[in-house]
Design a protein around this motif. Structure first.
Motif, PDB file in Angstrom:
ATOM      1  N   TYR A   1      36.023  19.664  25.255  1.00 17.21           N
ATOM      2  CA  TYR A   1      37.381  19.139  25.135  1.00 17.21           C
ATOM      3  C   TYR A   1      38.310  19.993  25.981  1.00 17.21           C
TER       4      TYR A   1
ATOM      5  N   ARG B   1      37.483  23.949  24.700  1.00 12.90           N
ATOM      6  CA  ARG B   1      36.575  24.294  23.593  1.00 12.90           C
ATOM      7  C   ARG B   1      35.529  23.191  23.452  1.00 12.90           C
TER       8      ARG B   1
ATOM      9  N   ALA C   1      33.742  20.068  22.150  1.00 15.13           N
ATOM     10  CA  ALA C   1      34.320  18.887  21.511  1.00 15.13           C
ATOM     11  C   ALA C   1      33.731  18.684  20.126  1.00 15.13           C
ATOM     12  N   ASP C   2      34.559  18.236  19.211  1.00  8.75           N
ATOM     13  CA  ASP C   2      34.121  17.892  17.863  1.00  8.75           C
ATOM     14  C   ASP C   2      33.326  16.588  17.941  1.00  8.75           C
TER      15      ASP C   2
ATOM     16  N   LYS D   1      32.832  15.181  11.322  1.00  2.00           N
ATOM     17  CA  LYS D   1      33.419  16.052  10.318  1.00  2.00           C
ATOM     18  C   LYS D   1      34.720  15.501   9.734  1.00  2.00           C
ATOM     19  N   ARG D   2      35.113  14.333  10.153  1.00  2.00           N
ATOM     20  CA  ARG D   2      36.370  13.776   9.679  1.00  2.00           C
ATOM     21  C   ARG D   2      36.285  13.383   8.214  1.00  2.00           C
TER      22      ARG D   2
END
Length: 96
Positions: free
Chosen positions: A6, A77, A79-80, A84-85
């Motif tokens: 990201y 960083r 990326a998610d 996890k939301r």
């Protein structure tokens, strides 16, 4: 294994080619995507880069996080992945 990265706080005039060139200094870049507004087509200020090598991606993250690009200090960083939301609460009424 691939790493999706990201990049946030991008300037509005950033191009995918410029991002690719920036990250290519650290290794192979498979995919670049600057996220744009669906209606106006202007960049939203963030994007994603996919690199096939985790070690090269880690080097790029460490080296580029906080660097100034077109006056903005970018955030870099991993990326998610999106898993996890929090789940949205149901809008249905409970029966008592």
């Amino acid at each position: 294994m691939r790493m999706n990265i990201y990049i946030g706080n991008l300037a509005n005039n950033i191009t995918e080619d410029r991002l690719k060139a920036l990250f290519a200094e650290f290794g192979e870049v498979e995919h670049v995507k600057v996220i744009k507004d669906r209606f106006s087509g202007t960049p939203k200020g963030y994007g994603f880069i996919e690199m096939p090598s985790n070690s090269e991606a880690d080097q790029a993250i460490k080296a580029l996080n906080g660097n100034r690009i077109d006056g903005n200090a970018i955030k870099v960083r991993p990326a998610d992945p999106g898993g996890k939301r929090k789940k949205k609460r149901s809008l249905r009424r409970k029966r008592y």
